[in-house]
Motif scaffolding. Structure first.
Motif, PDB file in Angstrom:
ATOM      1  N   MET A   1      31.368 -15.076 -15.896  1.00  0.00           N
ATOM      2  CA  MET A   1      31.913 -13.802 -16.334  1.00  0.00           C
ATOM      3  C   MET A   1      30.839 -12.737 -16.211  1.00  0.00           C
ATOM      4  SD  MET A   1      33.452 -12.767 -20.104  1.00  0.00           S
ATOM      5  CE  MET A   1      34.545 -14.152 -20.099  1.00  0.00           C
ATOM      6  N   GLU A   2      31.173 -11.667 -15.521  1.00  0.00           N
ATOM      7  CA  GLU A   2      30.202 -10.585 -15.363  1.00  0.00           C
ATOM      8  C   GLU A   2      30.275  -9.664 -16.581  1.00  0.00           C
ATOM      9  OE1 GLU A   2      28.603  -7.506 -11.984  1.00  0.00           O
ATOM     10  OE2 GLU A   2      30.148  -8.962 -11.467  1.00  0.00           O
ATOM     11  N   LEU A   3      29.106  -9.300 -17.093  1.00  0.00           N
ATOM     12  CA  LEU A   3      29.017  -8.485 -18.299  1.00  0.00           C
ATOM     13  C   LEU A   3      28.435  -7.117 -17.973  1.00  0.00           C
ATOM     14  CD1 LEU A   3      27.492 -11.208 -20.657  1.00  0.00           C
ATOM     15  CD2 LEU A   3      29.904 -10.592 -20.425  1.00  0.00           C
ATOM     16  N   ILE A   4      28.776  -6.140 -18.831  1.00  0.00           N
ATOM     17  CA  ILE A   4      28.196  -4.807 -18.695  1.00  0.00           C
ATOM     18  C   ILE A   4      27.862  -4.311 -20.099  1.00  0.00           C
ATOM     19  CG2 ILE A   4      30.469  -3.677 -18.679  1.00  0.00           C
ATOM     20  CD1 ILE A   4      29.206  -1.655 -16.629  1.00  0.00           C
TER      21      ILE A   4
ATOM     22  N   GLU B   1      35.202  -1.860  -9.728  1.00  0.00           N
ATOM     23  CA  GLU B   1      35.162  -2.635 -10.955  1.00  0.00           C
ATOM     24  C   GLU B   1      36.237  -2.207 -11.956  1.00  0.00           C
ATOM     25  OE1 GLU B   1      31.281  -2.017 -12.647  1.00  0.00           O
ATOM     26  OE2 GLU B   1      31.643   0.115 -12.884  1.00  0.00           O
TER      27      GLU B   1
ATOM     28  N   GLU C   1      41.574 -12.479 -13.994  1.00  0.00           N
ATOM     29  CA  GLU C   1      40.918 -13.222 -12.911  1.00  0.00           C
ATOM     30  C   GLU C   1      41.863 -14.291 -12.361  1.00  0.00           C
ATOM     31  OE1 GLU C   1      36.295 -13.891 -12.712  1.00  0.00           O
ATOM     32  OE2 GLU C   1      37.235 -15.479 -13.898  1.00  0.00           O
TER      33      GLU C   1
ATOM     34  N   LYS D   1      39.899  -8.572  -9.001  1.00  0.00           N
ATOM     35  CA  LYS D   1      38.482  -8.635  -8.627  1.00  0.00           C
ATOM     36  C   LYS D   1      37.701  -7.535  -9.336  1.00  0.00           C
ATOM     37  CE  LYS D   1      39.231 -11.739  -5.362  1.00  0.00           C
ATOM     38  NZ  LYS D   1      39.270 -13.077  -5.860  1.00  0.00           N
TER      39      LYS D   1
ATOM     40  N   LYS E   1      34.649  -6.800 -15.354  1.00  0.00           N
ATOM     41  CA  LYS E   1      33.444  -6.866 -16.180  1.00  0.00           C
ATOM     42  C   LYS E   1      33.843  -6.759 -17.635  1.00  0.00           C
ATOM     43  CE  LYS E   1      30.201  -4.940 -12.845  1.00  0.00           C
ATOM     44  NZ  LYS E   1      29.229  -3.868 -12.583  1.00  0.00           N
TER      45      LYS E   1
ATOM     46  N   THR F   1      29.872  -6.111 -23.240  1.00  0.00           N
ATOM     47  CA  THR F   1      29.278  -6.923 -24.303  1.00  0.00           C
ATOM     48  C   THR F   1      29.234  -6.161 -25.614  1.00  0.00           C
ATOM     49  OG1 THR F   1      27.064  -6.185 -23.717  1.00  0.00           O
ATOM     50  CG2 THR F   1      27.818  -8.222 -22.704  1.00  0.00           C
TER      51      THR F   1
END
Length: 97
Positions: free
Chosen positions: A1-4, A59, A78, A83, A86, A89
């Motif tokens: 999982m991509e975080l920002i 994003e 997902e 695609k 994010k 957090t």
């Protein structure tokens, strides 16, 4: 999982960047305030309303109170083939700090 990080989003918005942000909190939570320009789709409505999310190949940032529900939303989207997802957090708790 991509975080920002919330600060990264704040910095990018301050520079005038247009971001796709989806807030999955409940109505009463959003009534207390949300990120300017964010789209509100409560997590429970996501299965019926996910098609409202713009998929421009860029994003999509998901936001909730603490980062838990937005993580669930990310996993769900997902699984549908979205695609560039994010998860912010710390959620709005960290945004407010």
């Amino acid at each position: 999982m991509e975080l920002i990080l919330p600060q990264e989003i704040k910095d990018r918005l301050a520079k005038g960047e247009e971001l796709t942000i989806v807030d999955v909190r409940e109505d009463d939570e959003v009534a207390a305030g949300m990120i300017a320009g964010a789209q509100h789709i409560p997590l429970g409505e996501l299965p019926d309303r996910h098609t409202e999310i713009k998929q421009n190949g860029e994003e999509i940032i998901l936001v909730c109170r603490s980062g838990n529900r937005s993580g669930k939303a990310l996993n769900y989207l997902e699984s549908l083939g979205y695609k560039g997802l994010k998860n912010m957090t710390g959620g709005m708790l960290e945004w407010a700090e």
